[in-house]
Design an enzyme around this catalytic site. Structure first.
Site, short mmCIF file in Angstrom:
data_model
loop_
_atom_site.label_atom_id
_atom_site.label_comp_id
_atom_site.label_asym_id
_atom_site.label_seq_id
_atom_site.Cartn_x
_atom_site.Cartn_y
_atom_site.Cartn_z
N GLN A 151 26.20 50.74 199.90
CA GLN A 151 24.97 51.15 199.21
C GLN A 151 24.97 52.62 199.24
O GLN A 151 24.64 53.12 200.55
CB GLN A 151 23.77 50.33 199.54
CG GLN A 151 22.42 50.83 198.92
CD GLN A 151 21.20 50.40 199.66
OE1 GLN A 151 21.13 49.96 200.63
NE2 GLN A 151 20.12 49.97 199.00
N SER A 167 20.26 56.52 200.22
CA SER A 167 19.73 57.80 200.93
C SER A 167 20.54 58.62 200.95
O SER A 167 21.66 58.73 200.75
CB SER A 167 19.40 57.04 202.34
OG SER A 167 18.78 55.89 202.29
N GLU A 189 16.49 43.46 198.63
CA GLU A 189 16.95 43.81 199.81
C GLU A 189 15.79 43.22 200.96
O GLU A 189 15.97 43.51 202.08
CB GLU A 189 16.86 45.29 199.73
CG GLU A 189 17.56 46.05 201.21
CD GLU A 189 17.27 47.54 201.28
OE1 GLU A 189 17.21 48.00 200.09
OE2 GLU A 189 17.74 47.98 202.00
N SER A 192 10.31 51.89 206.18
CA SER A 192 10.04 51.92 207.47
C SER A 192 8.69 51.19 207.79
O SER A 192 7.82 51.02 206.87
CB SER A 192 9.81 53.38 207.86
OG SER A 192 8.78 54.00 207.19
N ASN A 193 8.22 50.98 209.14
CA ASN A 193 6.92 50.55 209.68
C ASN A 193 5.87 51.48 208.78
O ASN A 193 4.74 50.70 208.29
CB ASN A 193 6.68 50.61 211.01
CG ASN A 193 7.18 49.62 211.82
OD1 ASN A 193 8.20 48.64 211.19
ND2 ASN A 193 7.11 49.73 213.02
N GLU A 194 5.85 52.52 208.99
CA GLU A 194 4.75 53.29 208.07
C GLU A 194 4.64 53.10 206.66
O GLU A 194 3.71 52.91 206.08
CB GLU A 194 4.80 54.68 208.47
CG GLU A 194 4.85 55.39 209.92
CD GLU A 194 5.93 54.97 210.62
OE1 GLU A 194 7.27 54.43 210.12
OE2 GLU A 194 5.83 55.00 212.02
C1 LIG Z 1 20.98 51.40 210.55
C2 LIG Z 1 20.43 51.97 209.24
C3 LIG Z 1 21.46 51.62 208.03
C4 LIG Z 1 21.11 52.24 206.73
N1 LIG Z 1 21.94 51.84 205.68
C5 LIG Z 1 21.56 52.52 204.33
C6 LIG Z 1 22.59 51.96 203.48
O1 LIG Z 1 23.64 51.41 203.60
N2 LIG Z 1 22.57 52.67 202.46
C7 LIG Z 1 21.53 53.70 202.17
O2 LIG Z 1 21.23 54.31 201.00
N3 LIG Z 1 20.44 53.98 203.12
C8 LIG Z 1 20.75 53.34 204.17
N4 LIG Z 1 19.74 53.53 205.30
C9 LIG Z 1 18.65 54.53 205.38
C10 LIG Z 1 17.35 54.12 205.22
O3 LIG Z 1 17.12 53.33 203.89
C11 LIG Z 1 16.61 55.25 205.38
O4 LIG Z 1 16.75 55.64 206.97
C12 LIG Z 1 14.87 54.62 205.15
O5 LIG Z 1 14.62 54.79 203.80
C13 LIG Z 1 14.09 55.92 205.95
O6 LIG Z 1 14.35 57.18 205.41
P1 LIG Z 1 14.97 58.45 206.24
O7 LIG Z 1 15.74 58.18 207.28
O8 LIG Z 1 15.06 59.67 205.53
O9 LIG Z 1 13.41 58.94 206.93
P2 LIG Z 1 12.08 59.53 206.36
O10 LIG Z 1 11.74 59.00 205.07
O11 LIG Z 1 12.46 61.24 206.41
O12 LIG Z 1 10.97 59.26 207.32
C14 LIG Z 1 11.04 59.84 208.65
C15 LIG Z 1 9.75 59.45 209.27
O13 LIG Z 1 8.51 59.79 208.41
C16 LIG Z 1 7.92 58.64 208.16
N5 LIG Z 1 7.24 58.72 206.65
C17 LIG Z 1 8.04 59.00 205.78
N6 LIG Z 1 7.30 58.87 204.47
C18 LIG Z 1 6.03 58.66 205.02
C19 LIG Z 1 4.72 58.34 204.20
N7 LIG Z 1 4.44 58.38 202.91
N8 LIG Z 1 3.66 57.96 205.03
C20 LIG Z 1 3.96 57.72 206.49
N9 LIG Z 1 4.98 58.12 207.01
C21 LIG Z 1 5.86 58.42 206.33
C22 LIG Z 1 8.67 57.38 208.18
O14 LIG Z 1 8.18 56.15 208.35
C23 LIG Z 1 9.49 57.90 209.27
O15 LIG Z 1 8.93 57.49 210.68
C24 LIG Z 1 20.00 52.93 206.55
C25 LIG Z 1 19.24 53.34 207.72
C26 LIG Z 1 19.62 52.91 209.12
C27 LIG Z 1 18.63 53.20 210.36
#
Ligand SMILES: Cc1cc2nc3c(=O)[nH]c(=O)nc-3n(C[C@H](O)[C@H](O)[C@H](O)COP(=O)(O)OP(=O)(O)OC[C@H]3O[C@@H](n4cnc5c(N)ncnc54)[C@H](O)[C@@H]3O)c2cc1C
Length: 407
Positions: free
Chosen positions: A128, A131, A250, A392-394
């Site tokens: 997928q 991200s 999902e 995420s949790n948030e």
């Molecule tokens: C093990 C693993 C496998 C994954 N596999 C895939 C995959 O196969 N394909 C794919 O496309 N993606 C994948 N992902 C990505 C996943 O979807 C993203 O990590 C997730 O959407 C969070 O985005 P980010 O990592 O950019 O964090 P960010 O969005 O930058 O968030 C960082 C922090 O800010 C907080 N935050 C962000 N926005 C807000 C808000 N509006 N209000 C409050 N808090 C907020 C978040 O909760 C988090 O604590 C995977 C992630 C992991 C950890």
């Protein structure tokens, strides 16, 4: 709320149990017992999926005309529950569960006949590509550029956290085909052959151990990658609509049965390990209190999931409940790994490299503790992911606040 399973569902449950007893072989059990993330390696995942396929049980959520099982909601629940209770392999099958429903709903007849049979037969592995660095929770800000050049798109940019990209034959991905004032409107949905020139996969080492071919996540780079326009699903600029459609697939499945299986494993370990008081860890009052709290939580999640199951059977929408269950279920998963860490004590301390050295051919390093202790610390680290991926949790808190509290 009607929680009773009808006699035919209990008969079906026995059939599922008999299948698991035969298909979930000793090799898979041994590999899973040492797994750092709850997954088998690619070969064993494919073997398991092909066994489900041979039984006709690989795609419970697909329509019957494409190879689905035609099961009732109750049968689907029984199937999922029995699989999780038995600790049967979970699979990272994004083709089957995520991409196929989109192809079925929005793909061309050629895309359907090219991809769906191979997905059903587990002859291809999909990943997928959603991200990007800078586009996770705020997915609409994605920027992987796809510029039109005749009957091709030319892709430049990168995707990140791509699960098992190193195993994948194909990727379904979101790309930016135009810049619009409303960001969601310039996104398109493409199917991409991972062997196309210009695609580079780089492993991301994670806290659960060195990336040496079995890594879970990757960054994928695209440099002038040419993708036929015929590989676009649906209309140009409408990718966001298809992505939202896909995200409903999902959603996590029931957490409680898997948690019960993990708790049973934890109790076994805690009965073998000794506490500072001299007796078995499971007799330690402080440990017992934490274990009891967790068991009560899992019971509560189970009751909530059965309520959701009964509601879905009666045609009710999930609403904010799926966010609530994702939040509670993933926190409980993390709590089990924390207690397991406590149960094995110092055996969680050795470096991962040393713990698996013998399996990698280094004969001069032996494991410090029992085999069951080896994956405990890596799993604890790996499971930090559960409160990040799939929302995420948030983000789940935000959804609950908006839908229930209206803020
Ligand atoms: C093990 C693993 C496998 C994954 N596999 C895939 C995959 O196969 N394909 C794919 O496309 N993606 C994948 N992902 C990505 C996943 O979807 C993203 O990590 C997730 O959407 C969070 O985005 P980010 O990592 O950019 O964090 P960010 O969005 O930058 O968030 C960082 C922090 O800010 C907080 N935050 C962000 N926005 C807000 C808000 N509006 N209000 C409050 N808090 C907020 C978040 O909760 C988090 O604590 C995977 C992630 C992991 C950890």
């Amino acid at each position: 709320m009607d929680l009773d399973f009808a006699p035919e569902n209990l008969k079906f449950r026995d059939e599922v149990r008999a299948f698991i007893a035969e298909a979930f072989d000793d090799d898979m059990r041994a590999k899973l017992a040492q797994s750092k993330n709850g997954y088998l390696d690619k070969e064993a995942q494919v073997r398991w999926l092909k066994r489900l396929g041979a039984k006709g049980w690989i795609a419970p959520d697909w329509p019957v005309e494409y190879g689905g099982t035609g099961w009732s909601q109750a049968q689907k629940y029984v199937f999922e529950m029995e699989m999780a209770l038995a600790g049967a392999p979970s699979t990272s099958n994004m083709g089957l569960q995520m991409c196929a429903p989109v192809i079925m709903a929005f793909g061309t007849p050629e895309q359907k006949s090219q991809h769906l049979p191979k997905i059903l037969a587990t002859d291809v592995w999909w990943c997928q590509g959603y991200s990007e660095p800078g586009a996770g929770s705020d997915l609409a800000s994605l920027s992987l550029k796809a510029e039109r050049d005749g009957d091709h798109y030319v892709l430049n940019g990168s995707k990140i956290w791509t699960t098992y990209a190193q195993w994948a034959d194909w990727m379904f991905c979101l790309v930016r085909t135009s810049n619009e004032p409303v960001r969601q409107m310039g996104i398109s949905f493409l199917l991409l052959d991972m062997r196309t020139p210009g695609v580079t996969i780089r492993p991301i080492p994670t806290l659960d151990g060195p990336a040496d071919g079995d890594q879970e996540v990757n960054q994928v780079f695209f440099e002038d990658v040419r993708v036929p326009v015929a590989n676009r699903v649906g209309e140009e600029g409408k990718g966001w609509t298809y992505a939202k459609y896909l995200l409903q697939f999902e959603r996590g499945s029931a957490y409680a049965p898997g948690l019960s299986h993990q708790l049973a494993k934890l109790k076994k370990i805690a009965s073998l390990e000794r506490s500072d008081l001299g007796g078995a860890m499971i007799e330690d009052p402080a440990f017992r209190r934490k274990l009891a709290e967790l068991e009560i939580k899992v019971e509560a999640i189970n009751a909530a999931e059965l309520r959701v199951f009964a509601g879905r059977n009666a045609g009710e929408a999930m609403g904010a409940t799926s966010s609530m269950l994702k939040l509670e279920g993933s926190q409980a998963q993390q709590a089990v790994t924390e207690l397991a860490l406590e149960a094995v004590g110092i055996y969680a301390a050795p470096f991962v490299e040393d713990t698996w050295a013998e399996l990698r051919g280094k004969t001069n390093v032996t494991r410090a503790g029992p085999d069951y202790a080896a994956p405990i610390a890596p799993t604890y680290f790996n499971y930090r992911k559960t409160s990040i991926y799939a929302g995420s949790n948030e983000i789940q808190h935000n959804i609950i606040a908006k839908m229930i509290l209206g803020v």
